[in-house]
Scaffold this motif. Structure first.
Motif, mmCIF file in Angstrom:
data_model
loop_
_atom_site.group_PDB
_atom_site.id
_atom_site.type_symbol
_atom_site.label_atom_id
_atom_site.label_comp_id
_atom_site.label_asym_id
_atom_site.label_seq_id
_atom_site.Cartn_x
_atom_site.Cartn_y
_atom_site.Cartn_z
ATOM 1 N N UNK A 200 18.290 26.652 36.061
ATOM 2 C CA UNK A 200 18.816 26.446 37.414
ATOM 3 C C UNK A 200 19.950 25.420 37.435
ATOM 4 N N UNK A 201 20.334 24.915 36.262
ATOM 5 C CA UNK A 201 21.413 23.940 36.193
ATOM 6 C C UNK A 201 20.979 22.515 36.445
ATOM 7 N N UNK A 202 19.674 22.260 36.411
ATOM 8 C CA UNK A 202 19.157 20.904 36.643
ATOM 9 C C UNK A 202 18.994 20.155 35.323
ATOM 10 N N UNK A 203 19.144 18.819 35.411
ATOM 11 C CA UNK A 203 19.013 17.954 34.248
ATOM 12 C C UNK A 203 17.612 17.333 34.200
ATOM 13 N N UNK A 204 17.160 16.917 33.004
ATOM 14 C CA UNK A 204 15.887 16.197 32.926
ATOM 15 C C UNK A 204 15.891 14.978 33.846
ATOM 16 N N UNK A 205 14.823 14.791 34.560
ATOM 17 C CA UNK A 205 14.726 13.681 35.503
ATOM 18 C C UNK A 205 15.053 14.059 36.919
ATOM 19 N N UNK A 206 15.740 15.178 37.105
ATOM 20 C CA UNK A 206 16.049 15.649 38.450
ATOM 21 C C UNK A 206 14.855 16.425 39.013
ATOM 22 N N UNK A 207 14.642 16.343 40.335
ATOM 23 C CA UNK A 207 13.561 17.113 40.957
ATOM 24 C C UNK A 207 13.705 18.602 40.661
ATOM 25 N N UNK A 267 11.402 13.453 27.222
ATOM 26 C CA UNK A 267 12.644 13.629 27.974
ATOM 27 C C UNK A 267 13.208 15.055 27.906
ATOM 28 N N UNK A 268 12.734 15.849 26.974
ATOM 29 C CA UNK A 268 13.098 17.272 26.887
ATOM 30 C C UNK A 268 14.603 17.494 26.710
ATOM 31 N N UNK A 269 15.237 16.629 25.941
ATOM 32 C CA UNK A 269 16.667 16.813 25.673
ATOM 33 C C UNK A 269 16.893 17.491 24.328
ATOM 34 N N UNK A 270 15.802 17.826 23.638
ATOM 35 C CA UNK A 270 15.871 18.493 22.342
ATOM 36 C C UNK A 270 14.836 19.605 22.295
ATOM 37 N N UNK A 271 15.050 20.614 21.461
ATOM 38 C CA UNK A 271 14.098 21.729 21.379
ATOM 39 C C UNK A 271 12.710 21.273 20.934
ATOM 40 N N UNK A 272 11.718 22.035 21.298
ATOM 41 C CA UNK A 272 10.344 21.744 20.915
ATOM 42 C C UNK A 272 10.188 21.758 19.401
#
Length: 448
Positions: A200-207, A267-272
């Motif tokens: 949806x184009x949202x970044x980690x930490x955004x609602x 933080x989910x900024x990298x793949x699992x």
């Protein structure tokens, strides 16, 4: 992926394999001369055998040895190509049987046991004058008990590949990134979050951010020792080893690994890690597909990225840590069998392998940074012609560096540690407990 040049592997267990630096792959052994030690050819020439695992660099060596043989008409150098998957088992058997090649490639994970068992020539005593021409950090890697055992051939350092368009859109300057285990002054994590997007184009930490539907990752945090987590350990002023023993159970190392693991699981900024623990190519593939913005790795991936990325990319320095910019430098060396039947001829070949003329084909062909410092410019120039500035790798190797693990049984230790490290990165084992368990398992394994 061109696996051939990588010097170390993606996981701790992969120390038994090498990079990387360079997964390392080999090629066909056919057409490269008979296996085993050299001898005398039918033409009356002395045959010196040279073994390696890299099918691409073997081409450069063939060119190099053609020049050598023109200058040394009484010596015939036979290149023996042994695939990476067979290399170390075959070498161990051949050394034990006295049938090892006269000269062969090794890495830091494997040379120690041969040096300790008197299987190698003392290179430092027979090539004293040449030593000053070699990459100091690689010379240090192959110096054990005060003696130099190998002639540096290739080396890798680590830099930060980045997608120019994605970083420009996010207003991120890759050359100014800094990480901090306590978050103070940290610009790296905020940048990685800005560069991570869900469907949806949202970044980690955004609602509303959905970590299960990420379409673009910011960074390649993963169980890649050389490419990723040893660099965080080093730039935090921490250690992985003390002497030949593992020393992972200490506060700074725990903080370093916690930071990397949090990039994935918190933080989910990298793949699992479920996708990367057993697939060292995953993040590289995401990068060339434009689905990962920053990819920390070495020059062993230059050609793969050049051939597959259809966007503008560059190489920046590593993120700065509390101890500065500190990364892994690893190298491959040529060593000589102590049981060679042609010591004088083998020494001449070793001297050639340690000369600028002998390594020029490797550098000028864009295969790897050469062990002879005078030839580095040829490698840089090759990539400059391709429109890529790789000076970040040179600067990384010239500054403060983090040593790749060494020791005669470091492979056994790393293999024992690997399943524990995988659980840490999956988030199923707490970092503190996992590193304590890994240290204990690794050190028990090297005693056996």
């Amino acid at each position: 992926m061109r696996k051939a040049r990588r010097l170390l592997l993606a996981s701790a267990a992969a120390l038994a394999l090498a990079a990387s630096g360079c997964a390392v792959g080999g090629g066909d052994t056919s057409g490269s001369g008979d296996n085993g030690a050299g001898g005398d050819s039918k033409s009356g020439k002395t045959v010196v055998t040279f073994r390696l695992w890299d099918d691409q660099v073997a081409k450069a060596y063939e060119k190099s040895f053609q020049q050598f043989e023109k200058k040394n008409t009484d010596i015939d150098v036979k290149v023996q190509l042994v695939p990476w998957n067979d290399y170390w088992n075959k070498l161990t058997a051949d050394v034990a049987a006295g049938n090892a090649s006269d000269i062969f490639w090794t890495n830091t994970s494997n040379f120690g046991i041969y040096a300790d068992n008197a299987n190698l020539l003392d290179v430092g005593s027979v090539l004293k004058a040449e030593k000053k021409n070699w990459k100091p950090s690689v010379v240090d890697l192959y110096t054990r008990d005060g003696k130099l055992w190998g002639v540096p051939q290739l080396w890798d350092s680590i830099g930060l590949y980045y997608n120019k368009k994605l970083l420009k859109q996010a207003n991120v300057d890759p050359a100014s990134l800094r990480w901090s285990p306590n978050g103070k002054g940290d610009t790296f994590l905020p940048a990685a979050r800005k560069l991570t997007l869900d469907a949806a184009g949202k970044h980690p930490g955004q609602p509303g951010f959905d970590p299960d539907r990420i379409k673009q990752y910011g960074y390649n945090a993963s169980l890649d020792a050389q490419g990723v987590y040893w660099n965080f350990v080093g730039s935090n002023g921490a250690v992985w080893q003390k002497g030949d023993r593992f020393a992972t159970d200490n506060p700074k190392t725990r903080a370093s690994i916690q930071y990397v693991v949090d990039l994935i699981n918190k933080y989910h900024v990298a793949p699992s890690a479920a996708d990367t623990n057993d697939n060292g190519d995953k993040t590289r593939d995401l990068f060339v597909q434009g689905k990962l913005a920053m990819f920390e790795s070495g020059p062993y991936n230059l050609k793969t990225i050049e051939e597959n990325a259809d966007f503008d990319w560059g190489v920046a320095p590593l993120p700065e840590g509390p101890a500065g910019r500190v990364g892994v430098v690893h190298g491959v060396a040529a060593v000589a069998s102590a049981r060679t039947r042609h010591k004088d001829a083998a020494t001449k070949v070793l001297s050639w392998l340690g000369s600028a003329q002998g390594q020029r084909a490797i550098a000028a062909g864009g295969y790897a940074f050469p062990g002879v410092t005078a030839d580095e410019g040829a490698f840089v120039d090759y990539w400059k012609k391709q429109g890529v500035d790789i000076t970040a790798f040179q600067k990384a190797a010239s500054g403060k560096t983090f040593p790749a693990p060494v020791g005669p049984r470091v492979n056994a230790g790393a293999t024992a540690m690997d399943p524990i490290m995988k659980e840490i990165f999956l988030g199923r084992t707490p970092v503190g407990k996992g590193l304590a368990d890994a240290q204990r398992a690794g050190n028990e394994a090297i005693k056996e």
